[in-house]
Design an enzyme around this catalytic site. Sequence first.
Site, PDB file in Angstrom:
ATOM      1  N   MET A 390       0.834  -1.193   0.000  1.00  0.00           N
ATOM      2  CA  MET A 390       0.000   0.000   0.000  1.00  0.00           C
ATOM      3  C   MET A 390       0.867   1.239   0.000  1.00  0.00           C
ATOM      4  O   MET A 390       1.777   1.369   0.815  1.00  0.00           O
ATOM      5  CB  MET A 390      -0.927  -0.034   1.231  1.00  0.00           C
ATOM      6  CG  MET A 390      -1.796   1.197   1.390  1.00  0.00           C
ATOM      7  SD  MET A 390      -2.949   1.407  -0.007  1.00  0.00           S
ATOM      8  CE  MET A 390      -3.041   3.195  -0.057  1.00  0.00           C
ATOM      9  N   GLU A 425       4.514   0.848  -6.138  1.00  0.00           N
ATOM     10  CA  GLU A 425       4.183   1.736  -5.022  1.00  0.00           C
ATOM     11  C   GLU A 425       4.894   3.077  -5.148  1.00  0.00           C
ATOM     12  O   GLU A 425       4.317   4.124  -4.860  1.00  0.00           O
ATOM     13  CB  GLU A 425       4.516   1.079  -3.681  1.00  0.00           C
ATOM     14  CG  GLU A 425       3.856  -0.284  -3.433  1.00  0.00           C
ATOM     15  CD  GLU A 425       2.356  -0.320  -3.693  1.00  0.00           C
ATOM     16  OE1 GLU A 425       1.702   0.731  -3.539  1.00  0.00           O
ATOM     17  OE2 GLU A 425       1.838  -1.380  -4.082  1.00  0.00           O
TER      18      GLU A 425
HETATM   19 ZN   LIG Z   1      -1.485   0.546  -6.658  1.00  0.00          ZN
END
Ligand SMILES: [Zn+2]
Length: 1010
Positions: A390, A425
């Site tokens: 994330m 990311e």
């Molecule tokens: Zn993504």
Amino acid sequence: MTSCMPTVYGPSVPHSTLQRQFVFVFTVVPVDYSSHCERRNMGKGVYLSKALAVTCVVLAVAAVATIIALSVVYAQEKAKNAEVHLSTIAPSSTTTTTTTDPGPQEPWQSYRLPDSLSPVTYNITLWPRLEPNTDGLYIFSGNSTVVFKCVKETDLILIHSNKLNFTMFDGFHAKLKGLNGNAPSLKESRLEVPTQYLVIKLNSPLQAGSTYELFTEFVGELADDLGGFYRSEYFEDKVKKIVATTQMQPTDARKAFPCFDEPAMKATFYMTLIHPHGTVALSNGMNHDPVNITLDGQSVIQTSFEPTEIMSTYLLAFVVCDFAYIGTKPGAEVLIRIWARRKAIQEGQGDYALEKTGPILSFFENYYNSPYPLTKSDQIALPDFSAGAMENWGLITYRETALLYNEGVSSNGDKEWVATVISHELAHMWFGNLVTMRWWNDLWLNEGFATYVSYLGAHHAEPTWNMKDLIVLNEIIGVMGVDALASSHPLSSREQDILKPEDINGLFDSITYSKGAAVLRMLSEFITEKVFSQGLHTYLEEFKYKNTVYQDLWKHLQMAVDKAGINLPESVESIMNRWILQMGFPVVTIDTTTGQITQKHFLLDPESEVHTPSEFNYEWIVPITWMKPGRAEEQYWLLKKEDSNNNMTIGGANDWLLANINMRGFFRVNYDSQNWEHLLAKLSSKHADIPVINRAQIIDDAFNLARAKIVDTTLALRTTKFLNKEVEYMPWQTARSNLNYFFLMFDRSELYGPMQAYIKKQVTPLFQYFENLTLNWTKVPEKHTDQYNEVNAISMACSTGVAGCQELTSGWFKQWMANPADNIIISNLRSTVYCSAIAAGGVEEWDFAWEMYRNATIASEAEKLMYALSCAKEPWLLNRYLQYCLDPEKIRKQDATFTIVYIASNPIGQSLAWDFIRSNWGHIFNDYGGGSFSFGRLINGVTKRFSTEFEYNQLLQFKEDNVGQLGSAAWSLEQALERTKANMKWVSENKQKTYEWFINESKTSLSSEV
Ligand SMILES: [Zn+2]
């Protein structure tokens, strides 16, 4: 976010627990060409610690399910969703579900915030307790002050809040203060649970233009539910350790503190964390020096952080843990730190990530022509994490397998995954974080973009890996299977259709990630990568710290196109709308005898009906690159349903035409039969004249066109004939994936022998090639894709009985058995070698592997063994293994489905597993009900070979016998019935000619060997 979903890596990629890859390990059990799949947690909504969602990807499973499975590539975090894609059998018709919601009556009944208030800053203090309270609960307490501006006069404050218990002040949940003048007094406050609001009614209105401050104090549970502020646990030196960490995207920041939890409600966040001695606190900003304080009579540490940039709530992160890190030296322009469990850092598992993060960051700074917006980049590997990773701004969270790399134990596929996830990311640090989508309906642009450019970043970090080619195999070919169904959906959704958290979560699918990546790659190719990045630069400049809709990007790309003087037949927006506003893609047919070119919506099941209308009538503006021998590559735009181009005709017998070079366009290509013949001849005579990606494309297009009954099945099979001269990974991998369906359908029939003979003939030279390349299997091939294809070679050679293969794998395994403490088997090859040795061995090999499985301390290693145990050939071993599946002491509940499906993938285990499920259904249903055991996957996995009337009737009987206790399997059972029908039909139409073809080919193989 990167999902835990994988890319379709090669068969060489061993799979590991909690990992992402689709691993197409074609087992060495003689018959089984079935893919074997990998478990991964589908994430939020699935409780990891209780239930690891198990996804068995059955590649090429059913008449139509086939490529769907293959194709759920990178995408979804959602179990629900994943199952849809993994198991869909192209329904013959689609039903469009329309919500007949009467619409909200009151503002708090709407899932969207009103536009009257806008947050400016938050000042948040949180104190997670890393030990349970007297009720045995882990909790956190905190307070938050949000300063917000009133934009439109209102006497109502709506702020998101979920699962928080508030301290009451004079009977209200909050205190309100005016920052320029008095604030109105509170009239009523309450929690609106369905829409997740704290509702505050005022006695008089807030004034437009004025600023106010809302204070709340609250307690929440630090649950192990992987959402919001949550708890992750692990053991180190037999001591249980607790980590408090976060996952906010998409709608869980409201579970940590009350907030205006929409991506466009950007603000500055001042974080403070209270934490125990011996732990460290991390957040988006750099920490100030921690101070010791006493709170509630406890001596604790208070760490506050530099304020964040103006950002969205979903990008917040905070972690309290006792992890260690490795980082860049002081004085580096950007501080980069890799955080993980102390042991993992000590063992050097973070080294690879640290080594690659700097170069990838620099790559994106150049690509966007924009400096990294922050002063530090923390990346942390968490033992429990729902997605793959994330992109929290400044503090990226990962599951361990997406950040840590273990030299000597991890495979090259593991390494590739780490490089691409980091790259994905980091790409978001600008695209997504600095400039953010206004609402979740544009998620496809955010995720499709990051997926596309992650390959560019990974290519920069590992220039020898051919990452820019691998995107075709990992993302594009796969998602074409999903998008060829009548039940697919357009990339772009309307804002008003995406309201509830579950709607938002539903968007995290393979269409969003992989098709998004595919169409952006296509766009970047036809306007050139340079112009694409120029458009990105001005887009980021104009919108930094703000929010956008996808049209804003088209505008900037158009500006760049105009500036560069690139000639397009229509505007960027007009071309791209056809690709994002309607589902699916075309099959382009080129008649090289006349130069006629036509397009048609490609549907894998020709009988399926499309019920979703499209304003573009399922026609596309198609950029077609093409080549002919002795002629430079050209590009042609197909602007309508039918057109012609005289240059695209061919002349003599040696002439041929190839379209969609390097699969730059998101479409399939069909030709007139003469050109097909010429292409096949070229592949046989000098295949290197055709680019490697197109060698894979020709195979994949032909097999899919055959499935859709556009070309004959034997034409598809003939595209594999040149493989006896091919050593490249992409064509081999594509062929294997496509042939897998034939094995599923025919591996228990008389076709099995001829199929095996044919594959043996084709793979023998490949096996010998790798034998030489690796100096008799002693060294790892240098080339990344060769490492993948080496596994293909070994597993196909062993399964078809190529001389020397079985001795090799069994020999390695025996060495390991003789010295269990020293496993000499090369990490890339372990999955295949274990499987092959167990298939060839007996109880002794099996018991040894079982012992090793029980003792394994590295999750990925345990996973490989768990799979390999299913490769046994003796029915009693398989039956015993099945019994173990219902004993949680032996096989963890979370692994049970997976294991049964593995066993069913083995042709010998197939009927055993089906019998087992039928006779134990009541027990399975009662004991393994709920989220931890997916009946859906189980039924799908065990019935994927079904293709006879007899099996169909068995399924019907099973359904009848278990009415009322099918649970989530009910839907899968319906699919299995439909799929079995489709398989029966396919088999009846194709068996005879396929049989004759293989017989003929295996004969020629015999004579040519003589
Ligand atoms: Zn993504």
